[in-house]
Design an enzyme around this catalytic site. Structure first.
Site, PDB file in Angstrom:
ATOM      1  N   SER A   1     149.385  44.461 -17.688  1.00 39.76           N
ATOM      2  CA  SER A   1     150.485  43.692 -16.910  1.00 39.76           C
ATOM      3  C   SER A   1     151.353  43.081 -17.826  1.00 39.76           C
ATOM      4  O   SER A   1     152.519  42.844 -17.558  1.00 39.76           O
ATOM      5  CB  SER A   1     149.830  42.686 -16.310  1.00 39.76           C
ATOM      6  OG  SER A   1     148.984  41.941 -17.165  1.00 39.76           O
TER       7      SER A   1
ATOM      8  N   HIS B   1     151.236  49.846 -12.949  1.00 42.39           N
ATOM      9  CA  HIS B   1     150.529  48.223 -12.917  1.00 42.39           C
ATOM     10  C   HIS B   1     150.459  48.067 -11.331  1.00 42.39           C
ATOM     11  O   HIS B   1     151.536  47.562 -10.744  1.00 42.39           O
ATOM     12  CB  HIS B   1     151.888  47.401 -13.649  1.00 42.39           C
ATOM     13  CG  HIS B   1     151.427  45.893 -13.513  1.00 42.39           C
ATOM     14  ND1 HIS B   1     152.367  45.087 -13.677  1.00 42.39           N
ATOM     15  CD2 HIS B   1     150.254  45.388 -13.611  1.00 42.39           C
ATOM     16  CE1 HIS B   1     151.785  43.801 -13.400  1.00 42.39           C
ATOM     17  NE2 HIS B   1     150.395  43.789 -13.314  1.00 42.39           N
TER      18      HIS B   1
ATOM     19  N   GLU C   1     154.396  48.757 -10.256  1.00 43.75           N
ATOM     20  CA  GLU C   1     155.110  49.180 -11.096  1.00 43.75           C
ATOM     21  C   GLU C   1     154.749  50.349 -11.981  1.00 43.75           C
ATOM     22  O   GLU C   1     153.903  50.370 -12.769  1.00 43.75           O
ATOM     23  CB  GLU C   1     155.380  47.954 -12.057  1.00 43.75           C
ATOM     24  CG  GLU C   1     156.026  46.471 -11.563  1.00 43.75           C
ATOM     25  CD  GLU C   1     156.158  45.611 -12.513  1.00 43.75           C
ATOM     26  OE1 GLU C   1     156.954  44.620 -12.257  1.00 43.75           O
ATOM     27  OE2 GLU C   1     155.118  45.200 -13.297  1.00 43.75           O
TER      28      GLU C   1
ATOM     29  N   ASN D   1     156.548  40.291 -13.852  1.00 48.50           N
ATOM     30  CA  ASN D   1     156.048  39.068 -14.634  1.00 48.50           C
ATOM     31  C   ASN D   1     157.138  38.563 -15.743  1.00 48.50           C
ATOM     32  O   ASN D   1     156.954  37.458 -16.066  1.00 48.50           O
ATOM     33  CB  ASN D   1     154.898  39.925 -15.736  1.00 48.50           C
ATOM     34  CG  ASN D   1     153.511  39.871 -14.658  1.00 48.50           C
ATOM     35  OD1 ASN D   1     153.477  39.032 -13.814  1.00 48.50           O
ATOM     36  ND2 ASN D   1     152.439  40.490 -15.141  1.00 48.50           N
TER      37      ASN D   1
END
Length: 282
Positions: free
Chosen positions: A119, A140, A152, A190
């Site tokens: 991540s 991800h 992702e 993120n």
């Protein structure tokens, strides 16, 4: 590549969720854990969640049994030899992941696509441990993988078009939404979410509001489906702090650094839902 068999290395909460999604989508899955006991526990956990779907009328009993029949576990990396795609979901530590990818390269076929579920770490740096970085990509998934629709798909500096295309095709067959992106710190979600949540925590002290009040403000005033404190408890305070520290190390942006309040909570074992107490009690 027409992927039929997927390997999942690491069957913790995230890896087990990925394995569950894959068997439900019709893939054969080989899950690798470090002990037979952990592999059995993961199988039982997946079976439990599938049974709950049957009880809720969202899955037929025979479909549940067939899905679980497509999963087998092992402690031997060499048993991933027939997998077309292997997804790594082990501890979020760069050296551990790099060591695993060296091992995967030794045992997997030359055309097997190797994916990391990291991540916050660099896909390029993980791939650099191998002699064939062109077949390494990021995939991800978000926690919990059976419920969260996003994946992702991250292109490392040397990822091949074929490897990326294979990953995108698998995500589509899993019934997930793929967002392709390049290997930058935090990728997409993120990179936006971590500093935003850090800002929310800083507001707790600066505005002198309670976690309940902050959650109410963001759900009712900004339209968030879940308040930031509730979200942090769901993700895990320790997970967020670790990802935040990794992003700060790469970017050196103040907003990326975890607020002292979160670090103190992590150190005190106030991790959120997983520990029974975080910003809220569970």
């Amino acid at each position: 590549m027409d992927v039929r068999r997927i390997g999942v290395v690491g069957l913790g909460a995230m890896g087990a969720g990925i394995a569950q999604v894959a068997i439900e989508a019709g893939f054969d899955v080989v899950g690798r854990e470090v002990s037979d006991e952990l592999g059995t526990a993961a199988t039982e956990r997946i079976g439990h969640f599938l049974t709950r779907k049957v009880e809720k009328g969202r899955l037929a009993q025979d479909a549940r049994d067939a899905a679980l029949g497509r999963l087998r576990t092992t402690t031997d990396v060499s048993e991933l030899v027939d997998c077309d795609l292997v997804v790594e979901a082990i501890v979020e530590e760069l050296q551990a992941k790099r060591a695993l990818f060296v091992e995967l390269e030794r045992f997997c076929r030359r055309d097997t696509v190797l994916a990391t579920n990291t991540s916050a770490l660099s896909v390029t740096e993980i791939a650099a441990a191998t002699a064939s970085p062109e077949r390494v990509v990021g995939m991800h998934f978000f926690n919990p993988a059976p419920l969260m629709p996003l994946v992702e798909v991250v292109r490392g500096e040397l990822s091949s078009d074929d490897a990326v295309a294979t990953a995108l095709d698998v995500v589509d067959r899993l019934g997930k939404v793929a967002v392709p992106c390049h290997d930058t710190p935090g990728f997409v979600v993120n990179r936006v979410l971590i500093p935003l949540l850090n800002d929310c925590v800083r507001v707790l002290d600066e505005a002198r509001v309670s976690p309940e009040a902050l959650d109410a403000a963001m759900t009712n005033g900004a339209g968030w489906p879940m308040g930031p404190c509730t979200l942090l408890d769901l993700v895990g305070i320790d997970v967020h702090v670790h990802a935040s520290e990794a992003l700060y190390e790469k970017l050196r942006e103040t907003r990326m650094a975890p607020p002292p309040r979160l670090v103190a909570m992590r150190n005190a074992g106030l991790l959120g839902r997983k520990s029974g107490r975080g910003f809220h009690g569970y």
